[in-house]
Design a protein around this motif. Sequence first.
Motif, PDB file in Angstrom:
ATOM      1  N   VAL A   1      10.153 -36.962  22.862  1.00 17.24           N
ATOM      2  CA  VAL A   1      11.588 -37.134  22.616  1.00 17.24           C
ATOM      3  C   VAL A   1      11.923 -38.475  21.971  1.00 17.24           C
ATOM      4  CG1 VAL A   1      12.073 -35.668  24.598  1.00 17.24           C
ATOM      5  CG2 VAL A   1      12.103 -38.151  24.890  1.00 17.24           C
TER       6      VAL A   1
ATOM      7  N   ALA B   1      20.535 -34.828  21.094  1.00 14.91           N
ATOM      8  CA  ALA B   1      20.532 -34.900  22.558  1.00 14.91           C
ATOM      9  C   ALA B   1      19.936 -33.635  23.168  1.00 14.91           C
ATOM     10  CB  ALA B   1      21.950 -35.118  23.074  1.00 14.91           C
TER      11      ALA B   1
ATOM     12  N   ILE C   1      15.707 -40.312  30.017  1.00 12.98           N
ATOM     13  CA  ILE C   1      14.500 -41.043  29.631  1.00 12.98           C
ATOM     14  C   ILE C   1      14.044 -41.957  30.760  1.00 12.98           C
ATOM     15  CG2 ILE C   1      13.704 -42.913  28.111  1.00 12.98           C
ATOM     16  CD1 ILE C   1      15.425 -41.435  25.919  1.00 12.98           C
TER      17      ILE C   1
ATOM     18  N   TYR D   1      15.531 -39.533  20.108  1.00 14.94           N
ATOM     19  CA  TYR D   1      16.360 -40.527  20.804  1.00 14.94           C
ATOM     20  C   TYR D   1      16.663 -41.713  19.885  1.00 14.94           C
ATOM     21  CZ  TYR D   1      17.968 -43.928  24.237  1.00 14.94           C
ATOM     22  OH  TYR D   1      18.701 -44.873  24.915  1.00 14.94           O
TER      23      TYR D   1
ATOM     24  N   ALA E   1      21.348 -38.955  27.792  1.00 10.62           N
ATOM     25  CA  ALA E   1      19.996 -38.947  27.227  1.00 10.62           C
ATOM     26  C   ALA E   1      19.206 -40.166  27.709  1.00 10.62           C
ATOM     27  CB  ALA E   1      20.061 -38.928  25.703  1.00 10.62           C
ATOM     28  N   THR E   2      19.866 -41.313  27.761  1.00  9.95           N
ATOM     29  CA  THR E   2      19.199 -42.541  28.227  1.00  9.95           C
ATOM     30  C   THR E   2      18.776 -42.396  29.683  1.00  9.95           C
ATOM     31  OG1 THR E   2      20.520 -43.857  26.681  1.00  9.95           O
ATOM     32  CG2 THR E   2      19.474 -45.036  28.509  1.00  9.95           C
TER      33      THR E   2
ATOM     34  N   ILE F   1      11.592 -46.407  23.180  1.00 15.28           N
ATOM     35  CA  ILE F   1      11.758 -45.591  24.376  1.00 15.28           C
ATOM     36  C   ILE F   1      10.876 -46.079  25.527  1.00 15.28           C
ATOM     37  CG2 ILE F   1       9.991 -43.816  24.000  1.00 15.28           C
ATOM     38  CD1 ILE F   1      12.178 -41.732  24.570  1.00 15.28           C
TER      39      ILE F   1
ATOM     40  N   LEU G   1      19.295 -40.619  17.497  1.00 16.93           N
ATOM     41  CA  LEU G   1      20.559 -40.491  18.214  1.00 16.93           C
ATOM     42  C   LEU G   1      21.236 -41.856  18.349  1.00 16.93           C
ATOM     43  CD1 LEU G   1      20.995 -38.524  21.562  1.00 16.93           C
ATOM     44  CD2 LEU G   1      21.868 -40.836  21.338  1.00 16.93           C
ATOM     45  N   MET G   2      20.468 -42.852  18.773  1.00 19.29           N
ATOM     46  CA  MET G   2      21.032 -44.185  18.956  1.00 19.29           C
ATOM     47  C   MET G   2      21.440 -44.806  17.618  1.00 19.29           C
ATOM     48  SD  MET G   2      21.267 -44.866  22.166  1.00 19.29           S
ATOM     49  CE  MET G   2      21.358 -46.659  22.335  1.00 19.29           C
TER      50      MET G   2
ATOM     51  N   ALA H   1      24.883 -39.890  24.717  1.00 16.90           N
ATOM     52  CA  ALA H   1      23.819 -40.888  24.633  1.00 16.90           C
ATOM     53  C   ALA H   1      23.485 -41.465  26.007  1.00 16.90           C
ATOM     54  CB  ALA H   1      24.236 -42.001  23.677  1.00 16.90           C
TER      55      ALA H   1
ATOM     56  N   VAL I   1      16.309 -34.126  23.131  1.00 20.47           N
ATOM     57  CA  VAL I   1      15.884 -35.043  24.187  1.00 20.47           C
ATOM     58  C   VAL I   1      15.843 -34.320  25.529  1.00 20.47           C
ATOM     59  CG1 VAL I   1      16.487 -37.138  25.461  1.00 20.47           C
ATOM     60  CG2 VAL I   1      16.726 -37.091  22.970  1.00 20.47           C
ATOM     61  N   SER I   2      16.841 -33.494  25.802  1.00 19.23           N
ATOM     62  CA  SER I   2      16.885 -32.751  27.063  1.00 19.23           C
ATOM     63  C   SER I   2      15.734 -31.761  27.168  1.00 19.23           C
ATOM     64  CB  SER I   2      18.218 -32.001  27.193  1.00 19.23           C
ATOM     65  OG  SER I   2      19.289 -32.896  27.285  1.00 19.23           O
TER      66      SER I   2
END
Length: 578
Positions: free
Chosen positions: A496, A556, A483, A500, A479-480, A430, A503-504, A476, A559-560
């Motif tokens: 996060v 996600a 970041i 993440y 989310a990216t 990240i 997720l990936m 995704a 992440v948010s």
Amino acid sequence: MEEIVESRNENSGVQAGEFDIDTARLVLEEAARFGEQELAELNRVGDQQGCSLRGEVVVAPGFSEAYRLFVEAGWMGLPFPEAVGGQALPALIASSVNEIWHSANMAWALCPMLTQGAITAISHHGSEQLKQYWLPKLVSGEWSGTMNLTEPQAGSDLAAIKTRAERDGDHYRIKGQKIFITWGDHTMSSNIIHLVLARLSDAPPGVKGLSLFLVPKWLPNDNNEPAIANDLSCIAIEHKMGIHGSPTCTMNFGEQEGAVGYLIGEEHQGLACMFTMMNHARLEVATQGVAISERALQAAMSYAEERKQGSDQAGNSIAINQHADVQRMLLIMRSATSAMRALSLWVAALKDDLAESESEQPLLHKRLALLTPITKGWLTEMAQELTYLAVQVHGGMGFVEETGVAQYYRDARILTIYEGTTGIQAMDLIGRKVALEGGETALLLLTDIEQSAAALANNPALAAMGRALANATAVAREATEQIVAAQSDLHKLGAVATPYLMLMGYLIGGWLLCRSALKAQTMLDNSNDARADLKDRVQLAGFYCHHLLSRIHALAFSVSAGDDYFSSMENSGVQICK
């Protein structure tokens, strides 16, 4: 075998004719024979009897003989150049072979794994003199190698390393202690080559002051034969949760005049040299995640087919693999293991592309760098769930040692810790691989996945799969972008990072399965031969999209949310860690 070839040809852009499938098949069949006949039977022996320290490390019965046969067959040199005694086969084949070793006996296979990493580091950074003397017998397997980073006061914080190095003519004297050194001592090979991070007295502080040294257990005599004991010793071996057959050593260097070491690369540039070995090891540990999951899957499938419990509507006794929840667990294991293997092989194919390329291919370098922490983190985390499910399928028999799945569960636990914990992989991903470059490489990868989703949508049989992949990719992408927007907020990124990464991992694994399903469905559409293996590929990908790809949406959400809840608790006077 055909799936491996497809991974090479489709995912890396290499034409089918450039890959010798017959050679690959022969190598893998022979590797499977060796794994089954020589290694698998020793897996439980190593777990039950482990290692002991009696002046030097004594390994489990049968381990040394298996290693001798391994060396005689030339397995160590599989991916290395012919100039140093290797066979120059692709990384894709070497990775597949290594999966077999680790499935058969992960504790034993750690020894050649670390040796291959040492060979890689010396090959890239060693002087010609070092390479000429040390590489041939490492490549043959006559000598083995280790990685020495961790110290009692310096776990993942390499800046805190205290091991010292002093110049002494054409070599250096090393003094210090290293812990958690896998296969740091044993008698399976006639010499052990330690790669040791240490600090010169005039070095700058922090990681920029580290240098890398080759420190052999046995030094060459006047006849250039390793016969002089170096000033180093194993003073303890760890008693661990799993991988009992692998000695995890505490190593002392320089209890007397100092262990003789030879500089690899330049002074104060040791971390860059070590990371060549580290990144190799991270991808190999990821392969271990696939391997132990496969072994657990095979055990669970076999047990579920044999174990009778309950009855059907006619009152007939049925195997537990007829129960819906057991089927759910087995399908999670099958589809996830397939996705994990696809990612592992794709990364190996990318390594081959880089090795064969006549240009630098910066985009390919960046893609491999992006995928390394994802592959290591996601595959090893998934191994925890899949080996757990193997125990669960076995029920009470999974909790006792006789069935063997308890060992897989215990052995797998180290994988998320080796070569940097999942949190460290996630922060690397990240921070360095996404936020620092504005998400460029990650977003390009997501564009490739979106194109595959569109192709799936154009096939009526796979349209639902295409929608699921497209929706997951959109999540995704969002989310990216979040970041990238938070790139200066280190606390939020840390909060996060692991969601993440996972997720990936789920997304890329699902993408590769869906690509395989598209290939299989196209073959079914264009042929009268309704091959069961092709249908199976399609069905597994569909199951994955419903039961595993769907997890992306929850990740996600995490992440948010970022670190808002952390801050809220602290502002309310709540101590998070109490």
